[in-house]
Design a protein around this motif. Structure first.
Motif, mmCIF file in Angstrom:
data_model
loop_
_atom_site.group_PDB
_atom_site.id
_atom_site.type_symbol
_atom_site.label_atom_id
_atom_site.label_comp_id
_atom_site.label_asym_id
_atom_site.label_seq_id
_atom_site.Cartn_x
_atom_site.Cartn_y
_atom_site.Cartn_z
ATOM 1 N N PHE A 123 -13.628 47.541 -23.215
ATOM 2 C CA PHE A 123 -14.661 46.602 -23.631
ATOM 3 C C PHE A 123 -15.755 46.548 -22.574
ATOM 4 O O PHE A 123 -15.510 46.787 -21.391
ATOM 5 N N THR A 124 -16.959 46.189 -23.009
ATOM 6 C CA THR A 124 -18.039 45.879 -22.082
ATOM 7 C C THR A 124 -18.938 44.822 -22.709
ATOM 8 O O THR A 124 -18.904 44.605 -23.921
ATOM 9 N N GLY A 125 -19.734 44.189 -21.867
ATOM 10 C CA GLY A 125 -20.642 43.142 -22.327
ATOM 11 C C GLY A 125 -20.698 42.037 -21.296
ATOM 12 O O GLY A 125 -19.689 41.704 -20.680
ATOM 13 N N GLY A 126 -21.895 41.503 -21.050
ATOM 14 C CA GLY A 126 -21.991 40.428 -20.079
ATOM 15 C C GLY A 126 -23.416 40.005 -19.803
ATOM 16 O O GLY A 126 -24.351 40.420 -20.469
ATOM 17 N N GLY A 127 -23.552 39.166 -18.799
ATOM 18 C CA GLY A 127 -24.839 38.584 -18.442
ATOM 19 C C GLY A 127 -24.918 37.122 -18.841
ATOM 20 O O GLY A 127 -25.568 36.317 -18.191
ATOM 21 N N SER A 128 -24.252 36.781 -19.935
ATOM 22 C CA SER A 128 -24.114 35.400 -20.400
ATOM 23 C C SER A 128 -22.798 35.312 -21.162
ATOM 24 O O SER A 128 -22.234 36.334 -21.564
ATOM 25 N N ALA A 129 -22.329 34.087 -21.380
ATOM 26 C CA ALA A 129 -21.060 33.917 -22.096
ATOM 27 C C ALA A 129 -21.148 34.451 -23.517
ATOM 28 O O ALA A 129 -20.157 34.920 -24.084
ATOM 29 N N GLY A 130 -22.352 34.393 -24.111
ATOM 30 C CA GLY A 130 -22.529 34.904 -25.468
ATOM 31 C C GLY A 130 -22.247 36.382 -25.601
ATOM 32 O O GLY A 130 -21.909 36.852 -26.692
ATOM 33 N N HIS A 131 -22.371 37.123 -24.499
ATOM 34 C CA HIS A 131 -22.073 38.550 -24.520
ATOM 35 C C HIS A 131 -20.621 38.844 -24.159
ATOM 36 O O HIS A 131 -20.254 39.991 -23.917
ATOM 37 N N VAL A 132 -19.795 37.794 -24.130
ATOM 38 C CA VAL A 132 -18.377 37.963 -23.799
ATOM 39 C C VAL A 132 -17.468 37.353 -24.869
ATOM 40 O O VAL A 132 -16.334 37.803 -25.058
ATOM 41 N N THR A 133 -17.953 36.340 -25.601
ATOM 42 C CA THR A 133 -17.068 35.565 -26.479
ATOM 43 C C THR A 133 -16.409 36.413 -27.565
ATOM 44 O O THR A 133 -15.234 36.195 -27.877
ATOM 45 N N VAL A 134 -17.124 37.359 -28.152
ATOM 46 C CA VAL A 134 -16.508 38.208 -29.184
ATOM 47 C C VAL A 134 -15.405 39.061 -28.565
ATOM 48 O O VAL A 134 -14.331 39.238 -29.154
ATOM 49 N N ASN A 135 -15.648 39.580 -27.349
ATOM 50 C CA ASN A 135 -14.609 40.338 -26.653
ATOM 51 C C ASN A 135 -13.374 39.475 -26.390
ATOM 52 O O ASN A 135 -12.238 39.935 -26.527
ATOM 53 N N LEU A 136 -13.606 38.214 -26.017
ATOM 54 C CA LEU A 136 -12.483 37.303 -25.770
ATOM 55 C C LEU A 136 -11.677 37.045 -27.042
ATOM 56 O O LEU A 136 -10.472 36.804 -26.979
#
Length: 354
Positions: free
Chosen positions: A6-19
């Motif tokens: 997985f990758t994505g970040g910079g804000s929580a919105g770019h992580v929540t789907v991964n979570l």
């Protein structure tokens, strides 16, 4: 053993789907890796997870405006791409799932160089800059809004709807009130400006705190470094950011003031929470939140207060009207189909894997 990265970040919105996705792949026995920035919020959210290996890389911000950092950041992106390439070559994942954000660009490039198939997720109505750069390297793009298809290459779009984290569905209002020290006889207003906070919203809220606390008990998620210690009241509780407690705080909330990031507003929609959206201005963003807010407003899910029109007085008036008309918004939200986006997304990832 099947492997996913997985990758994505910079804000929580770019992580929540991964979570939302990661626990399902761990439960099915997949090996899970995550590539994020060396010190971003994604590291804080992902590193505590068991059975997930976190790899930090260099990353630069992709800006649409003039800034001297623009000279240095391309070199960070190139360095990050080489780091990601080596990590992916070593871990040999069967598929890369990218949620976007600046850190995702070098990771997607590294996956392409290793011939690892890439599936991208785009939450907003139109693709962000990072995803625009990454889309040519991807096998497919999963969208939250059906309208996003018209902004994507033919044959790459998969409309899945909004992905809702399982833990949000398990929120308990009584637990939320106990955590906040609130009573059950007075309505609760939840204010959140995203994981990075929203300074202008914070200022307007605090300038109108006397009026707001006459009507509401307030939970204010104000962003890192933005708690005002001089404001102490049993009716007003401030936090930089919450994670484990968020489902309970949402469950106890009667109405919400928020920015218009896609992940958050679809979570409010799923939970049937009337919302006053204050989207980022075009000067501060690419205008995606304005499009998100207008889409929800036209569906009758929210009211919108544009930041240019926001004063302490208009904020109080707007949220008072929202609460008075809350049943109308809830009725409209109940008519919305709760699509099982998570299962559909999991199937797409498995089909994309080598």
């Amino acid at each position: 053993m099947s492997k996913i990265m997985f990758t994505g970040g910079g804000s929580a919105g770019h992580v929540t789907v991964n979570l939302a996705l990661i626990p399902h792949f761990i439960q099915e026995g997949w090996s899970v890796d995550y590539i994020g920035s060396e010190a971003g919020i994604e590291k804080q959210l992902i590193e505590p997870l068991q059975n997930v290996r976190y790899h930090g890389i260099a990353t630069g911000k992709l800006r649409r405006y003039l800034d001297w950092q623009n000279v240095k950041d391309p070199f960070k992106v190139i360095k990050g791409a080489f780091q990601a390439y080596r990590i992916i070559k070593k871990q040999k994942p069967d598929v890369l799932f990218s949620k976007g954000g600046f850190v995702s660009v070098p990771v997607v490039i590294g996956a392409r160089l290793n011939k690892v198939p890439v599936l991208i997720h785009e939450s907003d109505l139109t693709p962000g800059l990072a995803n625009k750069i990454a889309i040519p390297f991807a096998a497919g793009v999963c969208t939250t809004f059906p309208e996003t298809k018209q902004h994507l290459p033919a044959g790459k779009s998969h409309y899945v709807g909004a992905v809702i984290r399982d833990q949000l569905k398990a929120g308990d209002a009584a637990r939320g009130r106990k955590f906040a020290g609130f009573v059950s006889t007075k309505p609760v207003l939840l204010i959140m400006g995203g994981s990075l906070g929203a300074r202008k919203i914070n200022q307007a809220v605090r300038a109108s705190l006397g009026k707001l606390t006459e009507k509401f008990q307030i939970i204010h998620l104000c962003g890192k470094g933005q708690v005002d210690q001089s404001l102490q009241s049993p009716q007003y509780k401030q936090f930089e950011y919450v994670n484990e407690e968020l489902p309970d705080l949402l469950a106890m909330s009667d109405v919400i003031i928020s920015r218009a990031g896609s992940n958050s507003i679809f979570e409010f929609l799923y939970l049937r929470k009337p919302m006053l959206l204050i989207p980022l201005t075009k000067e501060a963003s690419r205008g995606d939140q304005i499009l998100n807010a207008r889409s929800f407003q036209s569906a009758g899910f929210c009211d919108v207060l544009y930041e240019e029109n926001m004063t302490p007085e208009t904020l109080v008036s707007s949220v008072t009207d929202l609460y008075a008309n809350r049943d109308k918004y809830i009725d409209n939200m109940q008519k919305n189909d709760r699509k099982d986006a998570l299962s559909q997304l999991i199937d797409l990832i498995k089909n994309t894997a080598k």
